[in-house]
Design an enzyme around this catalytic site. Structure first.
Site, mmCIF file in Angstrom:
data_model
loop_
_atom_site.group_PDB
_atom_site.id
_atom_site.type_symbol
_atom_site.label_atom_id
_atom_site.label_comp_id
_atom_site.label_asym_id
_atom_site.label_seq_id
_atom_site.Cartn_x
_atom_site.Cartn_y
_atom_site.Cartn_z
ATOM 1 N N SER A 180 -24.887 47.352 79.491
ATOM 2 C CA SER A 180 -24.822 47.806 78.111
ATOM 3 C C SER A 180 -23.386 48.119 77.739
ATOM 4 C CB SER A 180 -25.673 49.057 77.908
ATOM 5 O OG SER A 180 -25.147 50.136 78.664
ATOM 6 N N ASP A 181 -23.057 47.969 76.460
ATOM 7 C CA ASP A 181 -21.816 48.561 75.980
ATOM 8 C C ASP A 181 -21.956 50.069 76.158
ATOM 9 O OD1 ASP A 181 -19.336 48.958 74.860
ATOM 10 O OD2 ASP A 181 -19.717 47.741 73.089
ATOM 11 N N TYR A 182 -20.841 50.779 76.130
ATOM 12 C CA TYR A 182 -20.862 52.212 76.430
ATOM 13 C C TYR A 182 -21.529 53.002 75.307
ATOM 14 C CZ TYR A 182 -18.118 51.274 80.521
ATOM 15 O OH TYR A 182 -17.720 50.795 81.752
#
Length: 892
Positions: free
Chosen positions: A280-282
């Protein structure tokens, strides 16, 4: 619904900010040790290097408990700003030590080489080289510096298509064409992974705008996704053994990207065949069961409330997520870690060879620069014929001009354009500098007219200074004594995300504002404004929250909005008269009016002939110089808003026009990561698009200007005439309506859309001039079938000759025309290219094998590529609008 959306944006932004600004833990304050315990081959059979990566992963997976598996796929926040996933001592699993990497390795730990690494030219500049060898070199440098600064995961490349020309993150992109992106992404990734480092392609999928990027619903057809947006990811997976893909914040066709089974499992893993892992993106993971079952494999640190680990373990135990799904996650990650050598070759901390890597950055920068215009051979400049040069531009003396956000690195050293020009001419030519404008800042992303120049403003009183007196409070109601009092040259601020360490540090001339003012705050600016000429002036206030502009005590503008708005008022001002000005601004309460920090700009539109003092100083310098070099600059950055304007910020367009009037030998060097509007282009004889050129930008620019290097860059994006003259100028496309951005242009992105709609650009895709000329002769296009399946190959061959006087490189571009089908296809679509360097009067027979997907379209009914039979036009040229040969091939 709106309140929920705002709350979600606030949560996500707070997480993103914490990743950049959270204090170090006691563990992170120490030099990182990737292994807490050495692996033992006897007790840990998966350390046997004679086994395949798959076999080793299976052995290790079999040893792990369910709890360990869930912990392994869950990010943790107790190391280095959250960019790390801890290893497992018992099993000898190394930590995943991640670094942002699109334009250099962004080092978060101050214990590692003072956080400095080589600042490379922006990826959009790499795209402008049209050079696969340069892309390989770029990737190798990233892999080398990642490994030698304790990192084994590079969060790059960015494979987001530059969908519209004003995108604030276009500088991280490899352009608007999926084939160009693909051809460069493959060697880029191979370069990174030639070291024990994993590459991560981002942001998957349809992550094409910063405005509302956390919540926007990107709605696109299956055909558009396959032919355009997923295409570079597919090529990287199939041709570069890509380790990881990062899913994005936005929704895709109504479902968040990180819990979207249609794009993560059906498209990415099943159809394209991705065997690596999805992270996932952060902060982009919004669920437990949904994201796990959809195909996400690693939750990076920063999920809103810690949605994996304990919750994921419980979901497995109660049957909502199968243990087989967990095993698949772990197996994918371990296989890539074994495959890329992370277990066998621990990362190191070795000093970066600054000068050697700086030279590489300069060479790539030189290849990337695009000679947009060159009338009457204004370039290259002849040092022997010059006595004086005026270097003009707000940041021409700054070597740190770069795109902001997570890709901004701290360079090992810098060379400004002013330094580069001085280095090149030595003591034989007088070089003088005038800024001509106030420094460019994050405030310049905001909409509305350019900020009022500091030369018009004064604090008043006996100790009057240029600018306005500023008072800042950490509350929203101007209560108590101000926490900060100073003089601000302009009222042009964009705090929050843009005001954290490193993100707003590109100019040493900009004021440093404490992070205490990044959330709720209020501010008051007071002083005087003096018009340079008599006439009608448009004064404006752009703000998010509550903004009031008073002139001589009278309320002129009163903004109070949950949206970022600009209001204007026309006033009559006499030359030399001083008028009292007061601006009062409040963000409003977090979660109520705004969530992203202060946004406010005091702007102006002057009457014709009104020239402020900074511009006049530049004009005076230009008049007495043999040549004037105007270096312009835009501020482009990841964040939460796209500029939506192609104008040069901070009065730079007026600066160019006034300088050009004073000196007909005015050269413009444009430093940006996106297209800009050039309504001044007829006023100057030469324009160089220099992009964000990395830490050696000054020397690279000078080498191009003085002919030490022949420009060979070609535009990877189309430069339109203005914002209204693009294929994506409708509000439903950008910024979207009711939270939905509709990709109604379908497959007709970039130059294909301009061709399809008959829109004339200012500078076409693929455009780029040279100091020499090239001739195309004996062009042959040929189609042939091969193998028992009668597969078709198409190639173009030609004789390319350098007909000029200097060595130079040409990018031969081949485009395919409309396909023989009733399905709509592009009038021109890039099918192949080759960059060739030739000495004067030398010739080379060039053969280009074309991409066969250019002869195909994605059929949504059968879910496959279809290649129709019939005659297909072939165009060969120096750009998409400079065609030297037109022919055709017959596809059986």
């Amino acid at each position: 619904m709106e309140k929920k959306k705002k709350k979600l944006q606030l949560i996500i932004l707070a997480i993103v900010l914490s990743l950049f600004a959270a204090p170090y833990s006691s563990l992170a304050a120490k030099t990182y040790q990737p292994y807490a315990a050495a692996a033992n081959e006897v007790s840990k059979p998966w350390m046997d290097q004679s086994l395949s990566a798959e076999e080793r992963a299976a052995l290790l997976l079999n040893e792990m408990t369910l709890e360990e598996k869930v912990t392994f796929v869950t990010g943790n926040l107790n190391n280095y700003y959250g960019f790390y996933n801890e290893g497992m001592d018992r099993l000898g699993i190394p930590a995943l030590t991640m670094a942002d990497g699109p334009a250099g390795v962004r080092i978060a730990n101050p214990e590692i080489q003072d956080k400095k690494s080589t600042a490379l030219p922006a990826p959009i500049a790499l795209a402008a080289t049209w050079d696969t060898e340069a892309a390989r070199t770029y990737g190798e440098l990233l892999g080398n510096e990642a490994f030698n600064t304790t990192h084994n995961v590079v969060l790059g490349p960015g494979l987001d298509i530059a969908r519209f020309p004003w995108g604030e993150r276009n500088f991280e992109s490899l352009g608007e064409d999926p084939l160009l992106q693909s051809k460069l992404a493959v060697p880029y990734i191979n370069g990174i992974q030639s070291y024990p480092v994993m590459a991560t392609a981002k942001h998957y999928l349809l992550n094409n705008q910063e405005t509302d990027r956390f919540t926007i619903n990107s709605v696109a057809s299956e055909r558009a996704m396959n032919e355009v947006y997923a295409r570079p990811f597919a090529e990287a997976i199939q041709n570069a053994d890509l380790s990881s893909v990062m899913c994005s914040f936005n929704q895709v066709n109504g479902t968040s990207a990180c819990e979207n089974e249609a794009i993560l499992t059906d498209l990415l893993k099943d159809q394209i065949g991705f065997e690596g892992f999805v992270m996932s993106d952060y902060g982009a993971n919004l669920s437990t069961v949904e994201s796990a079952n959809a195909g996400m494999d690693l939750e990076t640190p920063g999920a809103p409330t810690g949605l994996w680990e304990d919750k994921l373990l419980a979901a497995v135990q109660n049957g909502e997520v199968s243990e087989e799904r967990i095993d698949d996650m772990v197996s994918r990650m371990l296989t890539e870690m074994f495959s890329k050598g992370l277990f066998d070759k621990p990362v190191q901390n070795n000093l970066i060879p600054a000068e050697e890597h700086g030279e590489t950055a300069r060479e790539i920068a030189e290849q990337s620069m695009v000679l947009m215009k060159n009338e009457k051979e204004a370039l290259p400049l002849d040092k022997e014929e010059l006595d004086s040069i005026a270097v003009i531009g707000p940041d021409a003396d700054n070597g740190s001009v770069a795109g902001g956000g997570s890709s901004l690195v701290i360079p090992t050293y810098t060379v400004s354009p002013l330094e580069g020009i001085k280095n090149s001419v030595g003591d034989n030519v007088d070089v003088h500098y005038a800024p001509g404008s106030d420094p460019i800042s994050a405030g310049d992303i905001l909409p509305g007219p350019s900020a009022v120049p500091s030369s018009l403003l004064s604090t008043g009183g006996e100790q009057s200074e240029s600018g306005l007196k500023a008072e800042y409070w950490t509350n929203i109601n101007f209560e108590g004594e101000p926490s900060l009092v100073r003089t601000d040259n302009q009222v042009n601020f964009n705090f929050g995300f843009y005001n954290y360490e490193g993100l707003n540090a590109q100019s040493p001339k900009l004021p440093k504002t404490p992070g205490d003012f990044n959330r709720e705050m209020s501010a008051r600016w007071t002083g005087e404004i003096t018009a340079p000429e008599s006439g009608e002036y448009v004064l404006s206030l752009s703000s998010l929250g509550t903004g009031k502009l008073y002139l001589d005590g009278e309320l002129l503008i009163d903004n109070n909005s949950k949206d970022l708005v600009t209001d204007k008022k026309t006033v009559s001002l006499a030359k030399g008269e001083k008028h009292q000005v007061r601006i009062e601004y409040s963000t409003g309460k977090s979660g109520d009016v705004q969530d992203f920090g202060a946004m406010v700009r005091f702007g102006w539109e002057p009457p014709t002939g009104a020239v402020d003092a900074k511009i006049q100083e530049a004009v005076n310098l230009a008049k007495k110089s043999d040549v004037a070099v105007v270096v312009t600059h835009t501020y482009d950055s990841e964040g939460y808003v796209d500029t939506s304007s192609l104008d040069l910020p901070n009065n730079q367009a007026q600066l160019i026009k006034e300088v050009a009037k004073a000196n007909p030998k005015t050269i413009v060097v444009q430093m940006s990561g996106r297209a800009v509007q050039m309504d001044w282009q007829e006023d100057v004889p030469a324009i160089v698009q220099a992009w964000f050129a990395g830490q050696e930008q000054g020397n690279a620019i000078a080498n191009i200007l003085f002919g030490e290097e022949n420009p060979s860059g070609k535009l990877p994006i189309t430069f339109p005439v203005d914002e209204e003259s693009t294929p994506v100028s409708d509000d439903i496309q950008f910024p979207g309506v009711d939270g939905i951005s509709e990709y109604t242009e379908g497959i007709f992105t970039g130059y294909k859309g301009y061709e399809e709609q008959g829109i004339e650009p200012a500078y076409a895709f693929g455009h780029g001039l040279s100091y020499t000329t090239f001739d195309y002769k004996n062009v042959k296009a040929k189609a042939k079938t091969r193998g028992k399946h009668k597969e078709t190959d198409v190639s173009v061959a030609l004789n390319l000759r350098n007909t000029g006087d200097v060595t130079g490189s040409e990018v031969v571009q081949v485009y395919v025309g409309n396909l023989p089908t009733n399905v709509a296809t592009p009038d021109k679509q890039l099918a192949g290219f080759e960059k060739v360097e030739l000495k004067p009067d030398n010739q080379e027979r060039v053969k280009i094998n074309l991409d066969m997907k250019a002869f195909s379209y994605w059929d949504e009914e059968t879910d496959q590529w279809i290649m129709p039979s019939g005659e297909v036009p072939i165009y060969v040229g120096s750009s998409s609008d400079d065609i030297r040969y037109t022919g055709s091939v017959y596809i059986k």
